[in-house]
Design a protein around this motif. Structure first.
Motif, PDB file in Angstrom:
ATOM      1  N   LEU A  51       0.909  -1.135  -0.018  1.00 19.17           N
ATOM      2  CA  LEU A  51       0.124   0.077  -0.110  1.00 19.17           C
ATOM      3  C   LEU A  51       0.851   1.248   0.087  1.00 19.17           C
ATOM      4  O   LEU A  51       1.628   1.658   1.007  1.00 19.17           O
ATOM      5  N   ASP A  52       0.625   2.151  -0.896  1.00 15.67           N
ATOM      6  CA  ASP A  52       1.543   3.386  -1.071  1.00 15.67           C
ATOM      7  C   ASP A  52       0.716   4.412  -0.952  1.00 15.67           C
ATOM      8  O   ASP A  52      -0.042   4.735  -1.714  1.00 15.67           O
ATOM      9  N   LEU A  53       1.185   5.126   0.293  1.00 14.32           N
ATOM     10  CA  LEU A  53       0.177   6.193   0.574  1.00 14.32           C
ATOM     11  C   LEU A  53       0.875   7.581   0.082  1.00 14.32           C
ATOM     12  O   LEU A  53       1.887   7.839   0.703  1.00 14.32           O
ATOM     13  N   GLY A  54       0.164   8.296  -0.680  1.00  9.47           N
ATOM     14  CA  GLY A  54       0.520   9.580  -1.078  1.00  9.47           C
ATOM     15  C   GLY A  54       1.562   9.303  -2.249  1.00  9.47           C
ATOM     16  O   GLY A  54       2.662   9.540  -2.245  1.00  9.47           O
ATOM     17  N   CYS A  55       1.176   8.360  -3.050  1.00  2.58           N
ATOM     18  CA  CYS A  55       1.865   7.751  -4.243  1.00  2.58           C
ATOM     19  C   CYS A  55       2.487   8.815  -5.164  1.00  2.58           C
ATOM     20  O   CYS A  55       3.638   8.250  -5.879  1.00  2.58           O
ATOM     21  N   GLY A  56       2.016   9.983  -5.330  1.00  2.00           N
ATOM     22  CA  GLY A  56       2.154  10.766  -6.342  1.00  2.00           C
ATOM     23  C   GLY A  56       2.131  10.058  -7.903  1.00  2.00           C
ATOM     24  O   GLY A  56       1.292   9.255  -8.234  1.00  2.00           O
ATOM     25  N   ASN A  57       2.910  10.163  -8.824  1.00  2.00           N
ATOM     26  CA  ASN A  57       3.083   9.476  -9.957  1.00  2.00           C
ATOM     27  C   ASN A  57       4.003   8.237 -10.059  1.00  2.00           C
ATOM     28  O   ASN A  57       4.172   7.649 -10.907  1.00  2.00           O
ATOM     29  N   ALA A  58       4.556   7.808  -8.594  1.00  2.00           N
ATOM     30  CA  ALA A  58       5.213   6.378  -8.576  1.00  2.00           C
ATOM     31  C   ALA A  58       6.522   6.429  -9.336  1.00  2.00           C
ATOM     32  O   ALA A  58       7.003   5.411  -9.674  1.00  2.00           O
ATOM     33  N   ARG A  59       6.991   7.564  -9.850  1.00  2.00           N
ATOM     34  CA  ARG A  59       8.290   7.429 -10.706  1.00  2.00           C
ATOM     35  C   ARG A  59       9.395   6.952  -9.952  1.00  2.00           C
ATOM     36  O   ARG A  59       9.999   6.083 -10.591  1.00  2.00           O
ATOM     37  N   PHE A  60       9.556   6.975  -8.752  1.00  2.00           N
ATOM     38  CA  PHE A  60      10.813   6.642  -8.004  1.00  2.00           C
ATOM     39  C   PHE A  60      10.812   5.296  -7.465  1.00  2.00           C
ATOM     40  O   PHE A  60      11.619   4.311  -7.470  1.00  2.00           O
ATOM     41  N   PHE A  61       9.440   4.980  -6.847  1.00  2.00           N
ATOM     42  CA  PHE A  61       9.158   3.890  -6.207  1.00  2.00           C
ATOM     43  C   PHE A  61       8.758   2.774  -7.222  1.00  2.00           C
ATOM     44  O   PHE A  61       9.097   1.351  -7.076  1.00  2.00           O
ATOM     45  N   ALA A  62       8.236   2.754  -8.659  1.00  2.00           N
ATOM     46  CA  ALA A  62       7.858   1.809  -9.528  1.00  2.00           C
ATOM     47  C   ALA A  62       9.199   1.069  -9.860  1.00  2.00           C
ATOM     48  O   ALA A  62       9.034  -0.210  -9.972  1.00  2.00           O
ATOM     49  N   PRO A  63      10.289   1.777 -10.018  1.00  2.00           N
ATOM     50  CA  PRO A  63      11.603   0.715 -10.250  1.00  2.00           C
ATOM     51  C   PRO A  63      11.951  -0.266  -9.225  1.00  2.00           C
ATOM     52  O   PRO A  63      12.483  -1.046  -9.550  1.00  2.00           O
ATOM     53  N   TYR A  73      -0.313  -4.413  -5.684  1.00  2.00           N
ATOM     54  CA  TYR A  73       0.009  -3.077  -5.507  1.00  2.00           C
ATOM     55  C   TYR A  73      -1.138  -1.883  -5.364  1.00  2.00           C
ATOM     56  O   TYR A  73      -2.179  -2.098  -6.274  1.00  2.00           O
ATOM     57  N   GLU A  74      -1.318  -1.241  -4.242  1.00  2.00           N
ATOM     58  CA  GLU A  74      -2.487  -0.041  -4.385  1.00  2.00           C
ATOM     59  C   GLU A  74      -1.734   1.122  -3.936  1.00  2.00           C
ATOM     60  O   GLU A  74      -0.906   1.208  -3.031  1.00  2.00           O
ATOM     61  N   GLY A  75      -2.061   2.180  -4.730  1.00  2.00           N
ATOM     62  CA  GLY A  75      -1.708   3.476  -4.525  1.00  2.00           C
ATOM     63  C   GLY A  75      -2.556   4.552  -4.276  1.00  2.00           C
ATOM     64  O   GLY A  75      -3.612   4.354  -4.964  1.00  2.00           O
ATOM     65  N   VAL A  76      -2.486   5.258  -3.558  1.00  2.00           N
ATOM     66  CA  VAL A  76      -3.547   6.488  -3.105  1.00  2.00           C
ATOM     67  C   VAL A  76      -2.890   7.788  -3.199  1.00  2.00           C
ATOM     68  O   VAL A  76      -1.648   7.963  -2.570  1.00  2.00           O
ATOM     69  N   SER A  79      -4.368  13.601  -5.954  1.00  2.00           N
ATOM     70  CA  SER A  79      -4.005  14.183  -7.397  1.00  2.00           C
ATOM     71  C   SER A  79      -4.420  13.271  -8.313  1.00  2.00           C
ATOM     72  O   SER A  79      -3.841  12.333  -8.466  1.00  2.00           O
ATOM     73  N   GLU A  80      -5.473  13.408  -8.988  1.00  2.00           N
ATOM     74  CA  GLU A  80      -6.139  12.472 -10.397  1.00  2.00           C
ATOM     75  C   GLU A  80      -4.957  12.868 -11.428  1.00  2.00           C
ATOM     76  O   GLU A  80      -4.488  11.683 -12.149  1.00  2.00           O
ATOM     77  N   ALA A  81      -4.267  13.928 -11.572  1.00  2.00           N
ATOM     78  CA  ALA A  81      -3.224  13.957 -12.509  1.00  2.00           C
ATOM     79  C   ALA A  81      -2.111  13.116 -12.284  1.00  2.00           C
ATOM     80  O   ALA A  81      -1.489  12.391 -13.001  1.00  2.00           O
ATOM     81  N   ALA A  82      -1.684  13.000 -10.793  1.00  3.97           N
ATOM     82  CA  ALA A  82      -0.766  12.261 -10.401  1.00  3.97           C
ATOM     83  C   ALA A  82      -0.876  10.715 -10.887  1.00  3.97           C
ATOM     84  O   ALA A  82      -0.106  10.051 -11.281  1.00  3.97           O
ATOM     85  N   LEU A  83      -2.226  10.350 -10.302  1.00  6.75           N
ATOM     86  CA  LEU A  83      -2.417   8.932 -10.587  1.00  6.75           C
ATOM     87  C   LEU A  83      -2.218   8.499 -12.191  1.00  6.75           C
ATOM     88  O   LEU A  83      -2.156   7.401 -12.523  1.00  6.75           O
ATOM     89  N   GLU A  84      -2.652   9.370 -12.800  1.00  7.57           N
ATOM     90  CA  GLU A  84      -2.745   9.219 -14.416  1.00  7.57           C
ATOM     91  C   GLU A  84      -1.363   8.731 -14.922  1.00  7.57           C
ATOM     92  O   GLU A  84      -1.262   8.069 -15.517  1.00  7.57           O
ATOM     93  N   GLU A  85      -0.409   9.577 -14.460  1.00  7.12           N
ATOM     94  CA  GLU A  85       1.084   9.405 -14.680  1.00  7.12           C
ATOM     95  C   GLU A  85       1.340   8.244 -14.025  1.00  7.12           C
ATOM     96  O   GLU A  85       2.310   7.331 -14.457  1.00  7.12           O
ATOM     97  N   ALA A  86       1.026   7.908 -12.901  1.00  3.97           N
ATOM     98  CA  ALA A  86       1.386   6.653 -12.112  1.00  3.97           C
ATOM     99  C   ALA A  86       0.995   5.410 -12.969  1.00  3.97           C
ATOM    100  O   ALA A  86       1.606   4.467 -13.102  1.00  3.97           O
ATOM    101  N   ARG A  87      -0.205   5.462 -13.553  1.00  3.63           N
ATOM    102  CA  ARG A  87      -0.713   4.287 -14.366  1.00  3.63           C
ATOM    103  C   ARG A  87       0.552   3.988 -15.604  1.00  3.63           C
ATOM    104  O   ARG A  87       0.710   2.728 -15.708  1.00  3.63           O
ATOM    105  N   GLY A  88       1.088   4.942 -16.057  1.00  2.00           N
ATOM    106  CA  GLY A  88       2.284   4.719 -16.842  1.00  2.00           C
ATOM    107  C   GLY A  88       3.469   3.945 -16.301  1.00  2.00           C
ATOM    108  O   GLY A  88       3.958   3.121 -16.835  1.00  2.00           O
ATOM    109  N   TYR A  89       3.874   4.544 -15.144  1.00  2.00           N
ATOM    110  CA  TYR A  89       5.079   4.026 -14.539  1.00  2.00           C
ATOM    111  C   TYR A  89       4.944   2.715 -13.863  1.00  2.00           C
ATOM    112  O   TYR A  89       5.873   2.078 -13.827  1.00  2.00           O
ATOM    113  N   LEU A  90       3.746   2.479 -13.630  1.00  2.00           N
ATOM    114  CA  LEU A  90       3.427   1.020 -13.007  1.00  2.00           C
ATOM    115  C   LEU A  90       2.957  -0.013 -13.966  1.00  2.00           C
ATOM    116  O   LEU A  90       2.480  -1.231 -13.661  1.00  2.00           O
ATOM    117  N   ALA A  91       2.971   0.487 -15.234  1.00  2.00           N
ATOM    118  CA  ALA A  91       2.033  -0.212 -16.338  1.00  2.00           C
ATOM    119  C   ALA A  91       2.818  -1.800 -16.452  1.00  2.00           C
ATOM    120  O   ALA A  91       2.191  -2.741 -16.624  1.00  2.00           O
TER     121      ALA A  91
END
Length: 240
Positions: A51-63, A73-76, A79-91
């Motif tokens: 569980l990733d709390l305040g995940c932002g765009n997960a750019r650094f945690f995803a690797p 994995y669950e991220g919260v 920011s909807e915009a951050a979550l949109e970017e996170a989908r790409g980094y976690l894809a």
């Protein structure tokens, strides 16, 4: 404020954060390299739930997760915009990925699942002291018996006031973050002055201990930037 305006503000703010991180002013490279190594040594490799709390765009945690994929994995994030970017980094994660729009404290308090790893990166210092105590109690309740709370955050020195901390950190930013354009640097300074409420190491350990997370291990420290593991039973010897 419209959704488009909110998204535009986020993208400007995250562009600034990414620029700061690109120059490693907050030691993202060293901190997340340690986290990646730690996750590879987890007591439940490939079976742990995150569980990733305040995940932002997960750019650094995803690797980090890619090197030792979890079972779920669950991220919260707010920011909807951050979550949109996170989908790409976690894809490319080979596991179910759930991204939810929400407040990190509310998410911690409302989750009805058990987690092996709860992670929060440079987010907890935005909460008040009372909210941080609630956060630790909620995380302890939702952790599996051998679960870990991994916290990356800015931390005050012992007996240092918030005012003295801010004076020192803002001075550091203005003197050392030389690759950040001046107008953007001042935007970052304004954000820190308005929203940063870091605690001392002993206060964080006391809050965690009162919640039942009686073991704390400093993973690394670079100036005011700490990464700490909290747990009930400590870290296995082969993971230190």
């Amino acid at each position: 404020m419209t959704s488009a305006e909110s998204t535009a503000i986020f993208r400007r703010a995250w562009s600034l954060y990414d620029l700061i991180a690109a120059h490693n002013y907050m030691y993202h490279r060293e901190i997340y390299a340690k986290l990646a190594d730690l996750l590879m040594r987890h007591q439940r490799p490939n079976r742990y739930r995150v569980l990733d709390l305040g995940c932002g765009n997960a750019r650094f945690f995803a690797p980090c997760l890619m090197q030792s994929p979890p079972a779920h994995y669950e991220g919260v994030d707010l920011s909807e915009a951050a979550l949109e970017e996170a989908r790409g980094y976690l894809a490319k994660l080979p596991c179910p990925v759930v991204l939810r729009h929400g407040d990190l404290l509310e998410a911690a308090e409302s989750t009805d699942k058990q987690w092996d790893v709860v992670f929060t990166g440079f987010a907890l210092h935005h909460l008040t002291s009372a909210e941080k105590a609630r956060f630790f109690r909620s995380v302890e309740r939702s952790l599996s018996d051998s679960g870990w709370l991994l916290m990356v955050d800015v931390v005050r020195e012992e007996n240092q006031s918030r005012e003295d901390y801010l004076a020192g950190y803002l001075r550091l930013m203005r003197e050392q973050w030389t690759q950040i354009p001046r107008d953007q640097l001042e935007t970052a300074c304004e954000h820190v002055a308005a929203y940063d409420y870091p605690e001392s190491p002993s206060t964080l350990a006391s809050m965690a201990g009162a919640a039942g997370l009686t073991s704390s291990l400093l993973l690394n420290r670079y100036g005011q930037h700490y990464s700490v593991l909290f747990s009930r039973h400590g870290l296995p010897e082969d993971a230190k």
